[in-house]
Design an enzyme around this catalytic site. Structure first.
Site, mmCIF file in Angstrom:
data_model
loop_
_atom_site.group_PDB
_atom_site.id
_atom_site.type_symbol
_atom_site.label_atom_id
_atom_site.label_comp_id
_atom_site.label_asym_id
_atom_site.label_seq_id
_atom_site.Cartn_x
_atom_site.Cartn_y
_atom_site.Cartn_z
ATOM 1 N N GLY A 195 -6.890 -16.247 -6.270
ATOM 2 C CA GLY A 195 -7.599 -14.974 -6.383
ATOM 3 C C GLY A 195 -8.365 -14.857 -7.682
ATOM 4 N N ASN A 198 1.834 -10.181 -4.370
ATOM 5 C CA ASN A 198 0.742 -9.258 -4.665
ATOM 6 C C ASN A 198 0.794 -8.965 -6.180
ATOM 7 O OD1 ASN A 198 -1.301 -7.253 -4.345
ATOM 8 N ND2 ASN A 198 -0.635 -6.990 -2.230
ATOM 9 N N THR A 199 0.050 -7.992 -6.637
ATOM 10 C CA THR A 199 -0.028 -7.757 -8.094
ATOM 11 C C THR A 199 1.212 -7.014 -8.621
ATOM 12 O OG1 THR A 199 -1.254 -5.741 -7.642
ATOM 13 C CG2 THR A 199 -2.551 -7.696 -8.141
ATOM 14 N N CYS A 257 0.828 -1.200 0.000
ATOM 15 C CA CYS A 257 0.000 0.000 0.000
ATOM 16 C C CYS A 257 0.870 1.262 0.000
ATOM 17 C CB CYS A 257 -0.840 -0.057 1.269
ATOM 18 S SG CYS A 257 -2.022 1.235 1.385
ATOM 19 N N GLY A 273 -3.660 -12.897 -12.135
ATOM 20 C CA GLY A 273 -4.182 -13.949 -13.012
ATOM 21 C C GLY A 273 -3.039 -14.773 -13.611
HETATM 22 C C1 LIG Z 1 -9.738 -6.973 -7.580
HETATM 23 C C2 LIG Z 1 -8.585 -7.303 -6.682
HETATM 24 C C3 LIG Z 1 -8.531 -6.788 -5.388
HETATM 25 C C4 LIG Z 1 -7.466 -7.094 -4.550
HETATM 26 N N1 LIG Z 1 -7.455 -6.589 -3.262
HETATM 27 C C5 LIG Z 1 -6.435 -6.943 -2.420
HETATM 28 C C6 LIG Z 1 -6.434 -6.498 -1.063
HETATM 29 O O1 LIG Z 1 -7.361 -5.824 -0.589
HETATM 30 N N2 LIG Z 1 -5.369 -6.843 -0.263
HETATM 31 C C7 LIG Z 1 -4.334 -7.625 -0.736
HETATM 32 O O2 LIG Z 1 -3.396 -7.932 0.019
HETATM 33 N N3 LIG Z 1 -4.334 -8.074 -2.023
HETATM 34 C C8 LIG Z 1 -5.343 -7.751 -2.853
HETATM 35 N N4 LIG Z 1 -5.344 -8.218 -4.151
HETATM 36 C C9 LIG Z 1 -4.215 -9.042 -4.601
HETATM 37 C C10 LIG Z 1 -4.538 -10.543 -4.533
HETATM 38 O O3 LIG Z 1 -4.826 -10.959 -3.211
HETATM 39 C C11 LIG Z 1 -3.360 -11.383 -5.087
HETATM 40 O O4 LIG Z 1 -2.195 -11.101 -4.337
HETATM 41 C C12 LIG Z 1 -3.061 -11.108 -6.558
HETATM 42 O O5 LIG Z 1 -4.238 -10.824 -7.271
HETATM 43 C C13 LIG Z 1 -2.345 -12.270 -7.226
HETATM 44 O O6 LIG Z 1 -3.088 -13.461 -7.124
HETATM 45 P P1 LIG Z 1 -4.130 -13.967 -8.267
HETATM 46 O O7 LIG Z 1 -3.401 -13.916 -9.573
HETATM 47 O O8 LIG Z 1 -4.501 -15.367 -7.847
HETATM 48 O O9 LIG Z 1 -5.287 -13.030 -8.220
HETATM 49 C C14 LIG Z 1 -6.406 -7.928 -5.008
HETATM 50 C C15 LIG Z 1 -6.467 -8.460 -6.308
HETATM 51 C C16 LIG Z 1 -7.537 -8.180 -7.139
HETATM 52 C C17 LIG Z 1 -7.573 -8.774 -8.525
#
Ligand SMILES: Cc1cc2nc3c(=O)[nH]c(=O)nc-3n(C[C@H](O)[C@H](O)[C@H](O)COP(=O)(O)O)c2cc1C
Length: 304
Positions: A264, A191-192, A129, A216
């Site tokens: 996620g 995280n992203t 953040c 994704g």
């Molecule tokens: C729409 C969206 C909202 C997210 N909100 C949070 C969040 O509030 N806190 C957090 O730590 N990660 C958040 N993430 C990140 C996910 O928890 C994860 O780390 C990231 O999307 C990679 O995993 P995935 O490819 O399986 O989605 C968010 C991701 C997405 C797509």
């Protein structure tokens, strides 16, 4: 002990499949489709001290094999979560992980303190953040600020503490070691990844925030590489995530070094993904003749 049971930071999970923060809310919508107690755990929506309405729309852009989001931590604030969401999800029979974010160390600690007094099972500290006191750079992008926020949070956190790492760094191992040294009980990554798309007709970025976080299947190989790197540098358990969409991905993530996985974005196209992963992993563990799934953790044989 069952085939899929894992223990992370002293907390028992019936299986290693956890819903990732931000993709599952507080579980209510998914619970209409299946009992969310089937999951090993749920990492709840990132929560801040005060209500946040998030960034202006558009805040989701599609990309090949993933999405970009700039939701901006929209959430009702910790007091609302403690009153309305946490009591409900704690009754569903899954490990509840409260995901916390904040723009300053003080705000983050105040939120963690409140969750610490609740019955939540674990706290996951999101250090991706933007830190307003440091000009908007995230705590998690340098080892010093990642260590500093972990140190302060550790002082007030009475629950097992997971620190969630950002992939937008040159050396994730260095950040992982810094956070471990300050008392994190476990790590979650990734995280992203920061990305951007531009509309060629309007010449405007598609997201109103200009940039967003990529998630994704597109990020899966990056996540596997980072989990593998971090596994070789820390002693604490790792929860691996980033693009996991099938049981094969889950197994791969564990072979790289994860003790559990989170799912996620894959649930946006198929909300049953975590259940399919649990079933597929169980069959694989049986076929491989293992006595418990944790035998997979870090079992990849890297080339010399
Ligand atoms: C729409 C969206 C909202 C997210 N909100 C949070 C969040 O509030 N806190 C957090 O730590 N990660 C958040 N993430 C990140 C996910 O928890 C994860 O780390 C990231 O999307 C990679 O995993 P995935 O490819 O399986 O989605 C968010 C991701 C997405 C797509």
């Amino acid at each position: 002990m069952s085939l899929l049971q894992v223990t992370i930071a002293g907390v028992d999970f019936k299986n290693p499949v956890i819903a990732a923060s931000g993709a599952y809310g507080f579980g209510r919508e998914y619970n209409r489709l299946y009992p969310i107690g089937k999951l090993g755990g749920v990492s709840c929506k990132g929560t801040t001290l005060h209500t946040r309405s998030g960034n202006p729309a558009p805040r989701i852009a599609e990309t090949p094999s993933g999405i970009l989001n700039s939701v901006g931590l929209e959430n009702p604030g910790v007091d609302h979560v403690l009153e309305f969401d946490l009591p409900w999800i704690l009754k569903q029979g899954t490990v509840v992980i409260s995901n916390v974010a904040g723009s300053t160390v003080e705000e983050t600690c105040a939120t963690v303190e409140k969750f610490s007094e609740s019955k939540t099972d674990m706290i996951e500290l999101n250090i991706s953040c933007p830190n307003v006191k440091q000009g908007g750079a995230a705590f998690g992008v340098c080892a010093d600020s990642a260590a500093a926020v972990t140190r302060e949070v550790r002082r007030v956190c009475k629950k097992p503490l997971i620190v969630k790492l950002s992939p937008n760094v040159a050396d994730i191992g260095e950040i992982a070691k810094a956070v471990e040294a300050e008392g994190a009980d476990a790590l979650s990554l990734i995280n992203t990844l920061t990305g951007m798309r531009i509309d060629i007709k309007t010449r405007r970025p598609i997201l109103r925030n200009n940039t967003g976080g990529l998630s994704g299947p597109a990020v899966f190989p990056v996540a596997v590489r980072m989990v593998s790197e971090v596994y070789r540098q820390v002693q604490i358990p790792i929860i691996g995530l980033g693009g996991v969409a099938s049981w094969q991905d889950g197994v791969e993530m564990m072979l790289a070094g994860a003790s559990a996985i989170q799912v996620g974005t894959a649930m946006f196209t198929d909300p049953f993904t975590p259940l399919k992963i649990i079933d597929g992993m169980e069959e694989y563990v049986r076929e491989q003749g293992l006595s418990n799934i944790s035998e997979l953790t870090g079992a990849a044989k890297l080339w010399e």
